[in-house]
Design an enzyme around this catalytic site. Structure first.
Site, PDB file in Angstrom:
ATOM      1  N   CYS A  80     -11.564   6.000   2.984  1.00  0.00           N
ATOM      2  CA  CYS A  80     -10.760   6.855   3.285  1.00  0.00           C
ATOM      3  C   CYS A  80     -10.982   7.814   2.169  1.00  0.00           C
ATOM      4  O   CYS A  80     -11.299   8.582   2.947  1.00  0.00           O
ATOM      5  CB  CYS A  80      -8.885   6.252   2.486  1.00  0.00           C
ATOM      6  N   HIS A 184      -8.460   1.386   4.920  1.00  0.00           N
ATOM      7  CA  HIS A 184      -8.121   0.704   4.201  1.00  0.00           C
ATOM      8  C   HIS A 184      -8.781  -0.799   4.038  1.00  0.00           C
ATOM      9  O   HIS A 184      -8.726  -2.141   4.457  1.00  0.00           O
ATOM     10  CB  HIS A 184      -6.852   0.320   3.109  1.00  0.00           C
ATOM     11  N   GLU A 186     -10.352  -3.500   2.446  1.00  0.00           N
ATOM     12  CA  GLU A 186      -9.997  -3.902   1.270  1.00  0.00           C
ATOM     13  C   GLU A 186      -8.401  -5.107   1.438  1.00  0.00           C
ATOM     14  O   GLU A 186      -7.780  -5.099   1.087  1.00  0.00           O
ATOM     15  CB  GLU A 186     -10.239  -3.471  -0.171  1.00  0.00           C
TER      16      GLU A 186
END
Lengths: 211, 252
Positions: A80, A184, A186
């Site tokens: 990001c 993202h 994750e």
């Protein structure tokens, strides 16, 4: 060992949680000596570009990254805002210089036919020749949350993109030992975790033990 | 192309999800982590945890719950309820929440939106609005304290102000529609969405598949939130997604 760079902002624990879930060893550190011992680095990021660069400078981590990633060619993933920092400059809150590993600048999305920030899941189109193409599901989605995006990049550096209104948003970019995701990984479910796993286990392994 | 989002909302008290739960193998008062993982499996795009007691005694329980969830759930989630200060926001984000939602605290102190957005980025500040139509029909008022107190602040003016201050998203609950199962408040949702340029999450009133379609089609809302419908197992997130895709709405 993956070193997650702690410069006082960013979603450090989310990234570490994902690593742990994948069985990857990681540490969160602001200490260049500790980070130097890691095989690969992750530069996470949430917030504003200027704050990120300011904090990196304040802690001396900017020089560490320039040496370790720029000169010693240690593999690094920017996430990001951390991905935006890989580029030459940003227009967020005035003109600010980035790390300059990749060609391009970070500019605001504008326009009344799209919502800003872009928040949510967008189709991720992966370059067909890239190894990630076969690792992810047939129609992968990635979770984005951003108001700025990278423009003027080198087309050779583009690994995956998403279309948002009029914008082609670079989703994954990379060159040599540096890679970044605007979304993202994750927080992008199974496909996101696979991208992290690919970075940890396969990306640029030739260089990861250079020191 | 960006997809429309389906967001289950979980009401949390003392670290447990309250309201009846109808998932196989999960007790009526559920473990938030288990429920979050189940919604993730069903294809939820995000989750919202709402601390319904929201007293300061419960803060640590909530932080602990957020930490445990973040270890196992790899989709974004928002935490709301009782977040009153920059320190509260910081705690939740550090524990692993991706966003916080502010409601009463923002109405009492709008500057909290600005401070939060400056420190942590607009993308993690969600403004939650409880809106009720005025009796004279001229518009909607924003309520605080879980809908108990009318601030007499005009909802349209309030969301515009919040957007200027840096709110990255609006979570809009229609108090008139909430609990009716008669569908989202389309008039309110459209009015708010026309007033701001940040994404709008519609909440309150959905009772059937068609309601999701009505609020997500074209340019009405960017996301739809539901609580009891999913908790009671009336519909699964997967069923909603399949239906939306069949109707030509871009969904994950």
């Amino acid at each position: 060992m993956i070193g997650i760079i702690d410069y006082g902002m960013g979603n450090l624990h989310s990234v570490q949680n994902a690593c742990t879930h994948l069985g990857l060893e990681s540490l969160i550190s602001e200490n260049p000596e500790q980070l130097r011992k890691c095989d690969k680095l992750i530069l996470p990021g949430v917030g504003a570009f200027g704050d990120l660069m300011k904090n990196l400078k304040k802690t001396g981590l900017d020089q560490f990254v320039l040496d370790e990633v720029g000169k010693n060619k240690k593999p690094m993933l920017g996430i990001c805002l951390g991905m935006q920092a890989l580029f030459e400059s940003s227009e967020e809150n005035g003109h600010q210089l980035g790390l300059g590993f990749l060609k391009g600048e970070v500019i605001p999305m504008k326009g009344y036919d799209i919502r800003i920030p872009e928040i949510g899941w967008n189709d991720l189109v992966i370059r067909s020749s890239h190894p990630l193409k076969d690792k992810l599901s047939a129609n992968p989605f990635a979770y984005y949350d951003h108001s700025y995006f990278v423009s003027g990049f080198d087309p050779d550096d583009l690994i995956a993109y998403s279309q948002y209104g009029p914008y082609l948003v670079p989703g994954i970019v990379g060159r040599d030992n540096v890679v970044g995701t605007q979304f993202h990984p994750e927080k992008s479910g199974k496909d996101g975790l696979k991208i992290l796993e690919w970075f940890a286990k396969e990306f640029n392994n030739d260089h990861s033990s250079s020191n | 192309m960006l997809t429309k989002r389906i967001i289950p909302c979980l009401d949390v008290r003392d670290g447990k999800v309250v309201k009846g739960i109808n998932f196989v193998g999960i007790k009526e008062v559920g473990d938030p982590v288990e429920l979050a993982a189940e919604y993730d499996r069903q294809g939820a795009d995000e989750l919202i945890f709402l601390d319904i007691t929201a007293t300061s005694d419960d803060r640590n329980t909530m932080v602990d719950m957020v930490e445990r969830t973040a270890k196992q759930v790899f989709i974004p989630f928002t935490v709301g309820g009782g977040i009153r200060s920059i320190e509260d926001i910081r705690k939740m984000l550090l524990a692993g929440a991706d966003k916080v939602s502010l409601n009463s605290s923002a109405l009492k102190n709008p500057d909290l939106i600005r401070q939060g957005a400056e420190m942590f980025g607009s993308q993690c500040i969600v403004l939650a609005v409880d809106a009720k139509k005025r009796e004279d029909g001229t518009g909607w008022d924003a309520y605080l304290a879980g809908g108990r107190i009318n601030t007499h602040k005009d909802v349209i003016e309030w969301v515009k102000e919040a957007e200027k201050l840096g709110a990255g998203e609006i979570l809009l609950t229609s108090m008139d529609a909430d609990g009716t199962l008669q569908g989202f408040d389309l008039e309110l949702t459209q009015a708010v969405r026309n007033a701001v340029n940040v994404p709008v999450i519609a909440s309150g009133g959905c009772g059937k598949l068609e309601d999701f379609y009505d609020v997500l089609k074209e340019d009405t809302a960017d996301a739809a939130l539901a609580a009891s419908l999913f908790h009671y197992g009336t519909l699964s997130v997967g069923e909603v997604k399949d239906y939306l895709k069949e109707k030509g709405i871009h969904a994950r």
